[in-house]
Write a protein that holds these residues in place. Structure first.
Motif, PDB file in Angstrom:
ATOM      1  N   LYS A 303       0.897  -1.467   0.000  1.00 37.09           N
ATOM      2  CA  LYS A 303      -0.324   0.339  -0.239  1.00 37.09           C
ATOM      3  C   LYS A 303       0.708   0.990   0.071  1.00 37.09           C
ATOM      4  O   LYS A 303       2.160   1.198   0.241  1.00 37.09           O
ATOM      5  CB  LYS A 303      -0.765  -0.190   1.217  1.00 37.09           C
ATOM      6  N   PRO A 305       1.984   4.833   0.999  1.00 34.30           N
ATOM      7  CA  PRO A 305       1.623   6.536   2.475  1.00 34.30           C
ATOM      8  C   PRO A 305       0.596   6.425   2.409  1.00 34.30           C
ATOM      9  O   PRO A 305      -0.237   6.880   0.973  1.00 34.30           O
ATOM     10  CB  PRO A 305       2.779   6.850   1.989  1.00 34.30           C
ATOM     11  N   THR A 306      -0.112   6.573   3.630  1.00 26.44           N
ATOM     12  CA  THR A 306      -1.144   6.738   3.797  1.00 26.44           C
ATOM     13  C   THR A 306      -1.856   8.753   3.508  1.00 26.44           C
ATOM     14  O   THR A 306      -2.843   8.628   3.158  1.00 26.44           O
ATOM     15  CB  THR A 306      -2.503   6.998   5.546  1.00 26.44           C
ATOM     16  N   ASP A 307      -1.121   9.008   3.194  1.00 27.08           N
ATOM     17  CA  ASP A 307      -0.590  10.740   3.807  1.00 27.08           C
ATOM     18  C   ASP A 307      -0.788  10.746   1.982  1.00 27.08           C
ATOM     19  O   ASP A 307      -0.735  12.633   1.506  1.00 27.08           O
ATOM     20  CB  ASP A 307       0.653  11.697   3.900  1.00 27.08           C
TER      21      ASP A 307
END
Length: 355
Positions: A303, A305-307
């Motif tokens: 996945k 990076p969430t940002d």
């Protein structure tokens, strides 16, 4: 020993692969045409492998240059520092550079060799999995710019690549895993049987069985050598080697060089490229699942990076070297073992995947 050759006419060179190769004196000296040798390494690798290289270079005039360890030091400041040290030790065209280390050292040393006095010989001794299977072969040399990875560099081929698979035993687990992203990439873009072999030999690879490692590294180098011989300067086919890299380089630049290892960013990038392929009906859902499973098996991220979202990715991808007439160009799998270079990805597909 496995010996391969990168066929580039007068600039052809061998790749030697075997466990404990650094302890064999003649393997390195066979490729030297100068008595002066400068080994460029980092402060971690120096203590691990420099004594072996120094012993193998008995009879030569040997110096060393040690730079800090880490992707964040692959920049113009370090490049200038190495050039300054070469000048201080009166190095010249009668000097051979030896790149002893991972991809950062190999890329940096190669660019110094290409630039110093308009070109001096160099030899690659890659000590990380990522550098053994990818960056040490093919003559891409560069340093990073804050706005983009590998933006300042040159195509410049080494005189030889010497790969001691035993050196991989010194790698932290995270570094070994990062190298596996580039290994798995070769199976996805070019070689379905190799992808299957990786699935079937996970335990032998993780346990660093030397026979398995030698075959794995050799197959990756063989594929890269074939591609480079056809397209040295990445005007066409060679771009398939960048599967996952357009997305991956954006992750590295946005997150700060060194926070995500290159292979980790490439792994997430491979998944994003595969997700695009699935949305385009170029890749079966079952194949996408196999790709994710194999990356996960080697503890690689699947996945982003969430940002990071569409705008953050595109900001950096606009600086990608494959951009053509303002259009983003991607390497996308069309099934395991086959890939395509395309700019025909609808924006809505990218937005969906990058959300």
């Amino acid at each position: 020993m496995t010996t391969l050759k990168v066929e580039l006419g007068a600039r052809s060179y061998p790749i030697s692969i075997q466990a404990n190769l650094l302890t064999q004196k003649d393997v390195l000296s066979a490729h030297l045409t100068t008595k002066k040798v400068v080994v460029v390494t980092n402060d971690v690798i120096e203590s691990l492998f420099y004594p072996q290289v120094l012993q193998a270079l008995e009879g030569y005039e040997v110096s060393k240059i040690v730079v800090p360890d880490g992707e964040q030091y692959k920049n113009l400041q370090t490049f200038e520092s190495v050039i300054s040290q070469l000048l201080a030790m009166s190095a010249g065209r009668d000097t051979t550079l030896v790149a002893l280390g991972g991809g950062v050292i190999g890329d940096l040393t190669g660019f110094v060799a290409a630039s110093f006095q308009r070109g001096i010989p160099f030899i690659q001794i890659p000590t990380t999995l990522l550098s053994q299977v990818d960056s040490s072969v093919g003559g891409k040399t560069a340093v990073n710019h804050p706005l983009g990875k590998n933006m300042i560099g040159a195509f410049y081929q080494p005189k030889a690549v010497i790969i001691d698979t035993k050196s991989l035993s010194s790698l932290p687990a995270r570094e070994f895993s990062a190298g596996m992203a580039e290994v798995i990439k070769y199976g996805i873009i070019y070689d379905y049987p190799f992808f299957e072999w990786l699935e079937q030999n996970q335990q032998a690879i993780k346990q660093q069985d030397q026979q398995a490692l030698q075959y794995m590294v050799a197959r990756c180098c063989e594929i890269k050598a074939e591609v480079v011989a056809i397209d040295e300067r990445e005007s066409g086919l060679r771009a398939i080697l960048n599967l996952g890299h357009t997305f991956g380089h954006a992750i590295e630049a946005e997150q700060g060089y060194g926070n995500w290892l290159h292979g980790e960013a490439v792994s997430a990038g491979i998944v994003l490229a595969s997700a695009v392929a699935t949305k385009m009906n170029w890749l079966e859902a079952s194949e996408f699942s196999r790709i994710e499973s194999l990356l996960s098996a080697f503890d690689l991220p699947i996945k982003a990076p969430t940002d990071m979202f569409f705008d953050e990715f595109v900001k950096h991808m606009r600086h990608d070297k494959k951009v053509q007439a303002g259009d983003l160009v991607f390497v996308i799998p069309q099934g395991i073992g086959k890939s395509v270079i395309t700019k025909d990805i609808p924006e809505e597909v990218l937005r969906t995947v990058l959300s």
